[in-house]
Design a protein around this motif. Structure first.
Motif, mmCIF file in Angstrom:
data_model
loop_
_atom_site.group_PDB
_atom_site.id
_atom_site.type_symbol
_atom_site.label_atom_id
_atom_site.label_comp_id
_atom_site.label_asym_id
_atom_site.label_seq_id
_atom_site.Cartn_x
_atom_site.Cartn_y
_atom_site.Cartn_z
ATOM 1 N N PHE A 159 -4.097 -1.074 12.366
ATOM 2 C CA PHE A 159 -3.296 0.108 12.716
ATOM 3 C C PHE A 159 -3.777 1.388 12.052
ATOM 4 O O PHE A 159 -3.567 2.479 12.549
ATOM 5 N N ASN A 210 -4.154 8.387 6.294
ATOM 6 C CA ASN A 210 -3.512 9.062 7.430
ATOM 7 C C ASN A 210 -3.953 10.530 7.498
ATOM 8 O O ASN A 210 -4.183 11.072 8.586
ATOM 9 N N CYS A 241 8.837 7.388 9.667
ATOM 10 C CA CYS A 241 8.526 5.995 9.304
ATOM 11 C C CYS A 241 9.533 5.467 8.274
ATOM 12 O O CYS A 241 9.847 4.281 8.255
ATOM 13 N N ASN A 263 -1.857 4.352 14.017
ATOM 14 C CA ASN A 263 -1.434 5.532 13.245
ATOM 15 C C ASN A 263 -2.003 6.830 13.806
ATOM 16 O O ASN A 263 -1.294 7.832 13.904
ATOM 17 N N TYR A 276 5.976 12.862 10.062
ATOM 18 C CA TYR A 276 5.590 11.490 10.436
ATOM 19 C C TYR A 276 6.118 10.489 9.398
ATOM 20 O O TYR A 276 6.726 9.465 9.742
ATOM 21 N N PHE A 277 5.921 10.781 8.107
ATOM 22 C CA PHE A 277 6.365 9.848 7.062
ATOM 23 C C PHE A 277 7.893 9.767 7.007
ATOM 24 O O PHE A 277 8.444 8.687 6.789
ATOM 25 N N TYR A 282 0.831 -1.212 0.000
ATOM 26 C CA TYR A 282 0.000 0.000 0.000
ATOM 27 C C TYR A 282 0.865 1.261 0.000
ATOM 28 O O TYR A 282 0.391 2.356 -0.256
ATOM 29 N N ILE A 283 2.171 1.052 0.301
ATOM 30 C CA ILE A 283 3.139 2.128 0.088
ATOM 31 C C ILE A 283 3.977 1.635 -1.105
ATOM 32 O O ILE A 283 4.815 0.745 -0.944
ATOM 33 N N GLN A 289 9.416 1.941 9.614
ATOM 34 C CA GLN A 289 7.967 2.179 9.656
ATOM 35 C C GLN A 289 7.457 2.393 11.083
ATOM 36 O O GLN A 289 7.992 3.216 11.787
ATOM 37 N N SER A 290 6.468 1.619 11.520
ATOM 38 C CA SER A 290 5.837 1.928 12.816
ATOM 39 C C SER A 290 6.730 1.700 14.021
ATOM 40 O O SER A 290 6.364 2.099 15.128
ATOM 41 N N GLU A 297 4.828 7.607 0.627
ATOM 42 C CA GLU A 297 3.815 7.607 1.690
ATOM 43 C C GLU A 297 2.984 8.887 1.636
ATOM 44 O O GLU A 297 1.775 8.863 1.844
ATOM 45 N N TYR A 334 -0.812 -3.893 17.361
ATOM 46 C CA TYR A 334 -2.174 -3.556 16.899
ATOM 47 C C TYR A 334 -3.181 -4.614 17.341
ATOM 48 O O TYR A 334 -3.165 -5.043 18.470
ATOM 49 N N GLY A 378 6.543 -3.115 12.506
ATOM 50 C CA GLY A 378 6.355 -2.116 11.451
ATOM 51 C C GLY A 378 6.076 -2.830 10.147
ATOM 52 O O GLY A 378 6.489 -3.994 9.984
ATOM 53 N N VAL A 379 5.415 -2.148 9.205
ATOM 54 C CA VAL A 379 5.079 -2.805 7.936
ATOM 55 C C VAL A 379 6.294 -3.004 7.017
ATOM 56 O O VAL A 379 6.164 -3.595 5.951
HETATM 57 N N1 GLN Z 1 4.009 4.567 7.628
HETATM 58 C C1 GLN Z 1 3.021 3.539 7.830
HETATM 59 C C2 GLN Z 1 1.641 4.175 7.759
HETATM 60 O O1 GLN Z 1 1.493 5.267 8.208
HETATM 61 C C3 GLN Z 1 3.260 2.866 9.146
HETATM 62 C C4 GLN Z 1 2.353 1.714 9.367
HETATM 63 C C5 GLN Z 1 2.968 0.532 10.069
HETATM 64 O O2 GLN Z 1 4.163 0.276 10.027
HETATM 65 N N2 GLN Z 1 2.100 -0.281 10.653
HETATM 66 O O3 GLN Z 1 0.723 3.609 7.247
#
Ligand code: GLN
Length: 302
Positions: free
Chosen positions: A92, A162, A190, A111, A186-187, A24-25, A60-61, A155, A238, A255-256
């Motif tokens: 999340f 977000n 991450c 998030n 924030y991005f 999704y990213i 990431q998270s 992102e 999560y 983290g994703v």
């Molecule tokens: N940067 C990702 C987001 O905002 C972080 C999500 C994650 O790692 N769970 O969607």
């Protein structure tokens, strides 16, 4: 320890192919799935590694723990008016609870919660991303830690969800700064790239009563350290936090990018990494590796 790590690697590698790299990213979707690493760092400074433990990946998270730590240092108990401390039981990036709960996110690791924390850091620092990078470089002892601008831009380009959370929180008066500016930092946070070794070292203060040996600093008080570990144990994974507590039994944060960090209080900090995720967005092989590791060594806070 080296023998145990070999056994765990042998168990985890066949799982690669059963999960899915986050797509999704778009910039993250390009990461090769066939990677796996573990780093364990002890409070005495010993390091044990296997596999791709020195390969950098998108944290990431996992960055949400660093942002929370920064805001706890600067805002203390005052920050908890803006973000809760309860598990969400939701994905999340879910929006549903926010409307019901008047724009106050359940915890700092979903998030919405991390966005509020980023908003607080935006108020506190002239350049919040720079503050974060400097902090992480100090904690990991690696001055080369950088953010990947391509991932951060990707992102931002696909920020709708977000951004929706942040604007919804702003409508409830729980967001002070310009939404787009906070999303940018924030991005960038991450998109920071680190290896398992960097992360195990950077998280070692959480295993060591708040003390980081490389930077020789008391990062958090002993009590605050317990509190961060408690939040990680209840919300770090999560809607899979319960399953993680059941299977691994340690405070953790995922983290994703496929990384998961876990803390064995008073002993070790651990980072596992493998990019393919399960349905909850947590590393599939990483979860299995941590489960076997904690069982074989008898680690558990329960
Ligand atoms: N940067 C990702 C987001 O905002 C972080 C999500 C994650 O790692 N769970 O969607």
């Amino acid at each position: 320890m080296d023998q145990i790590l070999k056994e765990i690697q042998a168990l985890a590698l066949p799982l690669i192919g059963q999960g899915k790299v986050a797509d999704y990213i778009p910039a993250l979707a390009k990461v090769s799935a066939k990677q796996f690493g573990i780093a364990i760092y002890s409070n005495k400074g010993e390091l044990f590694t296997i596999g791709d433990a020195t390969t950098n990946f998108s944290i990431q998270s996992i960055s949400k723990v660093f942002s929370l730590t920064l805001s706890m240092k600067h805002f203390g108990a005052g920050m908890w008016d803006k973000v809760g401390r309860e598990p969400s039981g939701q994905p999340f990036n879910s929006l549903v609870q926010l409307e019901y709960e008047a724009g106050v996110p359940r915890n700092p690791f979903i998030n919405a919660g991390a966005l509020v924390v980023s908003d607080m850091n935006q108020s506190r620092f002239v350049s919040p991303h720079y503050a974060m990078k400097t902090f992480i470089r100090r904690l990991s002892g690696n001055q080369e830690v950088q953010s990947d601008h391509k991932v951060a831009n990707s992102e931002y380009e696909f920020r709708s969800r977000n951004a929706a959370m942040a604007y919804l929180m702003k409508s409830f008066d729980n967001f002070d700064n310009d939404v787009e500016e906070v999303l940018r930092s924030y991005f960038s946070n991450c998109a920071i790239r680190m290896s398992c070794v960097d992360l195990a070292k950077a998280f070692s203060f959480l295993a060591n009563k708040g003390y980081c040996r490389h930077s020789d600093e008391q990062v958090l008080t002993e009590q605050e350290t317990k509190q961060v570990n408690a939040l990680m144990a209840t919300s770090g994974l999560y809607d899979e936090a319960g399953n993680f507590a059941y299977r691994v039994g340690l405070p953790g944060k995922s983290g994703v990018g496929g990384g998961i960090v876990a803390i064995v209080p008073d002993q070790f900090s651990v980072c596992v990494w493998s990019p393919e995720l399960n349905k909850a967005g947590n590393s599939l092989a990483g979860m299995a590796a941590l489960e076997t590791l904690s069982q074989k060594i008898g680690w558990s806070v329960f």
